[in-house]
Design an enzyme around this catalytic site. Structure first.
Site, PDB file in Angstrom:
ATOM      1  N   TRP A 127     147.489  89.669  83.796  1.00 54.91           N
ATOM      2  CA  TRP A 127     146.977  88.494  83.089  1.00 54.91           C
ATOM      3  C   TRP A 127     148.140  87.514  82.907  1.00 54.91           C
ATOM      4  O   TRP A 127     149.241  87.927  82.506  1.00 54.91           O
ATOM      5  CB  TRP A 127     146.412  88.920  81.731  1.00 54.91           C
ATOM      6  CG  TRP A 127     145.841  87.813  80.904  1.00 54.91           C
ATOM      7  CD1 TRP A 127     145.001  86.823  81.324  1.00 54.91           C
ATOM      8  CD2 TRP A 127     146.065  87.599  79.509  1.00 54.91           C
ATOM      9  NE1 TRP A 127     144.675  86.009  80.272  1.00 54.91           N
ATOM     10  CE2 TRP A 127     145.328  86.461  79.141  1.00 54.91           C
ATOM     11  CE3 TRP A 127     146.810  88.254  78.533  1.00 54.91           C
ATOM     12  CZ2 TRP A 127     145.305  85.964  77.843  1.00 54.91           C
ATOM     13  CZ3 TRP A 127     146.794  87.766  77.241  1.00 54.91           C
ATOM     14  CH2 TRP A 127     146.044  86.628  76.907  1.00 54.91           C
ATOM     15  N   ASP A 208     145.999  97.509  76.894  1.00 58.25           N
ATOM     16  CA  ASP A 208     145.273  96.270  76.598  1.00 58.25           C
ATOM     17  C   ASP A 208     143.811  96.515  76.987  1.00 58.25           C
ATOM     18  O   ASP A 208     143.485  96.611  78.176  1.00 58.25           O
ATOM     19  CB  ASP A 208     145.884  95.116  77.419  1.00 58.25           C
ATOM     20  CG  ASP A 208     145.255  93.778  77.074  1.00 58.25           C
ATOM     21  OD1 ASP A 208     144.316  93.745  76.252  1.00 58.25           O
ATOM     22  OD2 ASP A 208     145.692  92.756  77.639  1.00 58.25           O
ATOM     23  N   ALA A 210     140.299  94.979  76.777  1.00 51.26           N
ATOM     24  CA  ALA A 210     139.629  93.713  76.458  1.00 51.26           C
ATOM     25  C   ALA A 210     138.229  93.610  77.054  1.00 51.26           C
ATOM     26  O   ALA A 210     137.549  92.607  76.853  1.00 51.26           O
ATOM     27  CB  ALA A 210     140.482  92.537  76.947  1.00 51.26           C
ATOM     28  N   LYS A 243     134.874  89.559  74.802  1.00 53.86           N
ATOM     29  CA  LYS A 243     133.938  89.666  75.919  1.00 53.86           C
ATOM     30  C   LYS A 243     132.773  90.591  75.580  1.00 53.86           C
ATOM     31  O   LYS A 243     131.627  90.260  75.858  1.00 53.86           O
ATOM     32  CB  LYS A 243     134.647  90.191  77.175  1.00 53.86           C
ATOM     33  CG  LYS A 243     136.057  89.632  77.425  1.00 53.86           C
ATOM     34  CD  LYS A 243     136.038  88.183  77.799  1.00 53.86           C
ATOM     35  CE  LYS A 243     137.284  87.572  78.379  1.00 53.86           C
ATOM     36  NZ  LYS A 243     138.528  87.477  77.698  1.00 53.86           N
TER      37      LYS A 243
HETATM   38  C1  LMR Z   1     140.964  84.940  81.051  1.00 54.75           C
HETATM   39  O1  LMR Z   1     141.839  85.669  81.544  1.00 54.75           O
HETATM   40  O2  LMR Z   1     140.336  84.098  81.702  1.00 54.75           O
HETATM   41  C2  LMR Z   1     140.619  85.079  79.590  1.00 54.75           C
HETATM   42  O3  LMR Z   1     141.208  86.219  79.072  1.00 54.75           O
HETATM   43  C3  LMR Z   1     140.915  83.854  78.830  1.00 54.75           C
HETATM   44  C4  LMR Z   1     142.371  83.623  78.613  1.00 54.75           C
HETATM   45  O4  LMR Z   1     142.747  83.460  77.445  1.00 54.75           O
HETATM   46  O5  LMR Z   1     143.152  83.556  79.564  1.00 54.75           O
END
Ligand code: LMR
Length: 396
Positions: A127, A208, A210, A243
């Protein structure tokens, strides 16, 4: 005049897509950018169990007085039970409510820095916010390239080999399920190997989590995290309700810490509470109160779980329709079927991403990450056609 020392920072490239897509007048544009769930009509509805809990909250909430830096303890307890189940004894787990999963990660990073952890190992790509978030808190990210985008595979032995560079006391970040941005998770044997490796090297795992419930199923999606927790004396787990409860803008999350014993846990919690107080004092209440109401009520829990399962099945269905496109030019869409959850990252160059946006109104992250929930059946057909057009035009 200190502001003159500041340099202009670029907009966040992922969040910028929201505005770019909104400004595009084309009726058939497709938004595969930021990770939010969408239904077939492109809406991100409030879940019905959430609406019901909100109605109840509005009628019954007795006060809006402060709760304290720990937030809603009923929420934390109920969520903790859901995630950890009976993997480890309850007295080894402490937790607190945080503003979203990002707040949990930030607190986790600050706790690690305070505990003298110099480095966190992260499988790459990850991420986009992981590395900057840990770096900003004083924990240096060390990236381990371990995904093959063409074959859509996680390179477990490459990841474990990368971890051999770690020294005892370093941390390691693990995506609990539905990897963002790749969508490929370790299988059960992979999780067991990671747990063994991490424990043998005395690394502190940071899980993590999510997207619980959007991959293989609710409990299945916690299996990796549970394997890790069962294998180590100390771990952290950052949880997001964005989510799976659809609470994005309510910023609802929690951070859990596993300690070797209750005494250590109490010390850890006291540090987390002090860090929370210095960051945001107290987390926003609404989303956590909603989640608590749902989890404390059997009928609401059932309703929420059913709705979540429908969302999961929609993602699964979209993914297999996308994969049915097969090989288009250099891209083997069939391999996308290896993944789960919201995301896949296609082996597209930045200029191909730009071309798809300009020519076909298809918006995705510059890395080639797509949010599969942004499709509907018609849009997938258009996406396949756009990739064929790209291949025919030799766009590289
Ligand atoms: C994403 O990866 O699109 C989501 O988790 C939103 C974000 O905050 O980046």
């Amino acid at each position: 005049m200190r502001f003159a020392n500041l340099t202009r920072q670029p907009d966040d490239p992922l969040l910028r897509i929201i505005g770019q897509h909104a400004a595009d007048p084309r009726a058939d544009k497709i938004d595969l950018g930021v990770g939010v769930f969408r239904d077939e009509e492109g809406r991100t509805p409030v879940m019905t169990a959430v609406k019901a809990a909100e109605t109840r909250l509005l009628a019954e909430q007795p006060s809006k007085s402060y709760l304290g830096p720990e937030g809603d303890t009923g929420f934390v307890r109920a969520l903790g039970r859901l995630v950890v189940a009976d993997t480890v004894s309850a007295d080894r787990i402490v937790g607190l409510q945080t503003p979203g999963g990002t707040g949990a990660l930030r607190l986790c990073a600050e706790l690690l820095a305070r505990a003298g952890v110099p480095r966190i190992w992260i499988g790459s790509p990850s991420w986009a916010n992981h590395a900057p978030l840990f770096r900003q808190a004083g924990v240096e990210p060390a990236m381990i390239p371990c995904y093959d985008l063409t074959a859509q595979l996680f390179d477990l032995s490459g990841f474990l080999k990368g971890l051999d560079g770690a020294t005892a006391g370093d941390a390691v970040l693990l995506h609990g399920c539905c990897h963002n941005p790749i969508g490929i998770d370790p299988d059960a044997a992979g999780w067991a190997a990671i747990a063994e490796h991490v424990a043998a090297r005395s690394l502190t795992p940071v899980v993590d989590l999510a997207y619980q419930g959007l991959g293989d199923g609710f409990d299945q999606d916690a299996a990796g995290a549970r394997t890790i927790l069962a294998a180590v004396p100390e771990a952290l787990l950052a949880y997001s309700c964005d989510k799976n409860f659809g609470l994005y803008r309510e910023r609802t999350g929690a951070l859990f810490a596993l300690s070797p014993d209750a005494g250590t846990g109490a010390v850890v919690l006291s540090n987390l509470l002090a860090l929370a107080r210095a960051n945001w004092s107290m987390p926003p209440d609404h989303g956590a109160a909603v989640v608590r109401l749902i989890l404390e009520d059997e009928a609401l829990t059932r309703e929420w779980r059913d709705e979540l399962e429908t969302m999961r099945q929609r993602l699964e269905g979209l993914r297999s329709t996308l994969a049915a496109g097969g090989r288009i030019g250099a891209i083997d869409l069939g391999a996308v079927a290896h993944g789960k959850g919201m995301f896949a990252t296609l082996p597209l160059s930045p200029s191909q991403v730009e071309w798809l946006r300009d020519r076909h109104g298809i918006y995705m992250a510059g890395s080639g990450r797509i949010n599969i929930a942004g499709f509907n059946s018609a849009a997938i057909g258009r996406f396949h056609a756009a990739l064929r057009d790209m291949a025919a035009n030799g766009v590289a």
